[in-house]
Design a protein around this motif. Sequence first.
Motif, PDB file in Angstrom:
ATOM      1  N   ALA A 131       0.847  -1.194   0.000  1.00  0.00           N
ATOM      2  CA  ALA A 131       0.000   0.000   0.000  1.00  0.00           C
ATOM      3  C   ALA A 131       0.884   1.248   0.000  1.00  0.00           C
ATOM      4  N   VAL A 134      -2.078   4.263   4.076  1.00  0.00           N
ATOM      5  CA  VAL A 134      -2.917   3.421   4.932  1.00  0.00           C
ATOM      6  C   VAL A 134      -3.618   4.310   5.948  1.00  0.00           C
ATOM      7  N   GLU A 155     -13.281  -0.661  -1.623  1.00  0.00           N
ATOM      8  CA  GLU A 155     -12.162   0.290  -1.753  1.00  0.00           C
ATOM      9  C   GLU A 155     -12.448   1.583  -1.015  1.00  0.00           C
ATOM     10  N   ARG A 213      -5.474   8.693  -4.670  1.00  0.00           N
ATOM     11  CA  ARG A 213      -6.155   7.876  -5.685  1.00  0.00           C
ATOM     12  C   ARG A 213      -6.053   8.517  -7.066  1.00  0.00           C
ATOM     13  N   SER A 218      -2.053   3.281  -4.304  1.00  0.00           N
ATOM     14  CA  SER A 218      -2.882   2.304  -3.602  1.00  0.00           C
ATOM     15  C   SER A 218      -3.194   2.825  -2.202  1.00  0.00           C
ATOM     16  N   ILE A 220      -5.522   2.296   1.231  1.00  0.00           N
ATOM     17  CA  ILE A 220      -6.385   1.321   1.902  1.00  0.00           C
ATOM     18  C   ILE A 220      -6.707   1.763   3.328  1.00  0.00           C
TER      19      ILE A 220
END
Length: 454
Positions: A131, A134, A155, A213, A218, A220
Amino acid sequence: MSPNSTRTCLTVILAAGEGKRMASSVPKVVHPVAGLPMVCHVIDTAVQSGGTHHAIVVGNQAELVANIVKNHTDSATIHEQKERNGTAHAVLAARNAVTNSYDDVVVLYGDVPLIHADTITAARTALQDGADIVVLGFETGDPSGYGRLLVSSGELIAIREHKDATDQEREVTFCNSGIMAFRRECILDVLDGIRNENAQGEFYLTDAVEVGRSKGLSVIAITVPEEDTLGVNDRVQLAEVESIWQRRQRNRLLRAGVTMTAPHTIQFHHDTVIEADVTLEANIVFAAGVTVRSGATIRAFSHLEGATVGEGAIVGPYARLRPGTEMGRGSKAGNFVETKNAKIGAGAKINHLSYIGDAEVGKKANIGAGTITCNYDGFNKHRTNIGDGVFIGSNTSLVAPVNIGKNANTAAGSVISQNVLENDLAIERSQQVNLTGKAQMLRERYAAAKATKS
Ligand code: UD1
Ligand code: MG
């Protein structure tokens, strides 16, 4: 696998806010939990989680907060945020730390002191697993005021601040803890892309989700326990956080072999050390700097500060051990005994109603009830040395400086202002006179006087 061994990590700890709701003259992050300023708890946890370096962002009463941090750790740098323009703006106040070549950057809040090292590690593990950003989220029954984590098809799409959220978004119970972890290489690019077009006109760190994004990163969310992320905004929450800290500490000690007969009535300090097989009765306060060795018992209603209690020693009930007290193995300090700057030898007993300050008490000495070391003359403190095996009679005043040699005795009620040699008996009181039949004579006289009156 834990990332700590291989990856380096910078933590950025935000501590610039004022904390108006604390109604306090000192900044919020300086208020103590278990006697330690909140921000220092966060630093300690960051260190435990394998953080390499810590950047503390200060603003409100910057110098005060900076000094507390510097006194607490060598591994932190201080970064001043001159104006409070939001959480992303705050992280960027530490830009010159963030430009260094760490693998991970974790953003923590100075007013969220219960965060676990494992929770930080979980975020870093997610970075290691690929990731880029986070977000630590939690589920709550009362999401009001928090940023909501908007998730679609599994997502994380965005974080919406309460003030900017629609009614439908406000129904969401998955909330932002505020704690975020970034792959260091991408953080500046993301933060520099954040704008302040929102209800508060601030640069929100939470916008890192959408900006990230849009850059194809990535992003999360991972779920952590709500309790870990409790923030302190007012003194009600400070008291809640304190009680959670105390509960965690009790449970840790109980599991490590400490017996407590009424655990919830005991108050620990962040640095209290209690060894296995110690017994703690009800209503005990541990202030700073206390160590209790194995097999000792602290009885009810005792207050200890800056004291070491040796193996098998017994303290209390109702004892007060003040700083500089060292209780030897198997020694005793009983009810209404106060000690300060005092070394109590192995097996010595001070069982009742005494003050022993600036003193050394030898092994197996017995200090009678009501003994006072008169250590202060109004200007200076003086020492009392009591040898091994000494017997101090009840209600003795020991006027310091004074030495009582090994195995000496002092007679009850004496005011001892001169040294006593080994094996001697010191008596300092006037000769007793017994008047034959005088008590009966007085009784008759008083009874007669009372009868004439009535
Ligand atoms: C923040 C999050 C919110 C989250 C909540 C969790 C943002 C925009 N919002 O909201 O999503 O649910 O925390 O408690 O990030 N600070 C600074 N400088 C600033 C602003 C803040 O140092 O310019 C510090 C504060 O001292 C505090 C922390 O950052 O330690 C969070 O700020 P706060 O104003 O409490 O944010 P919240 O509105 O609670
Ligand atoms: Mg807050």
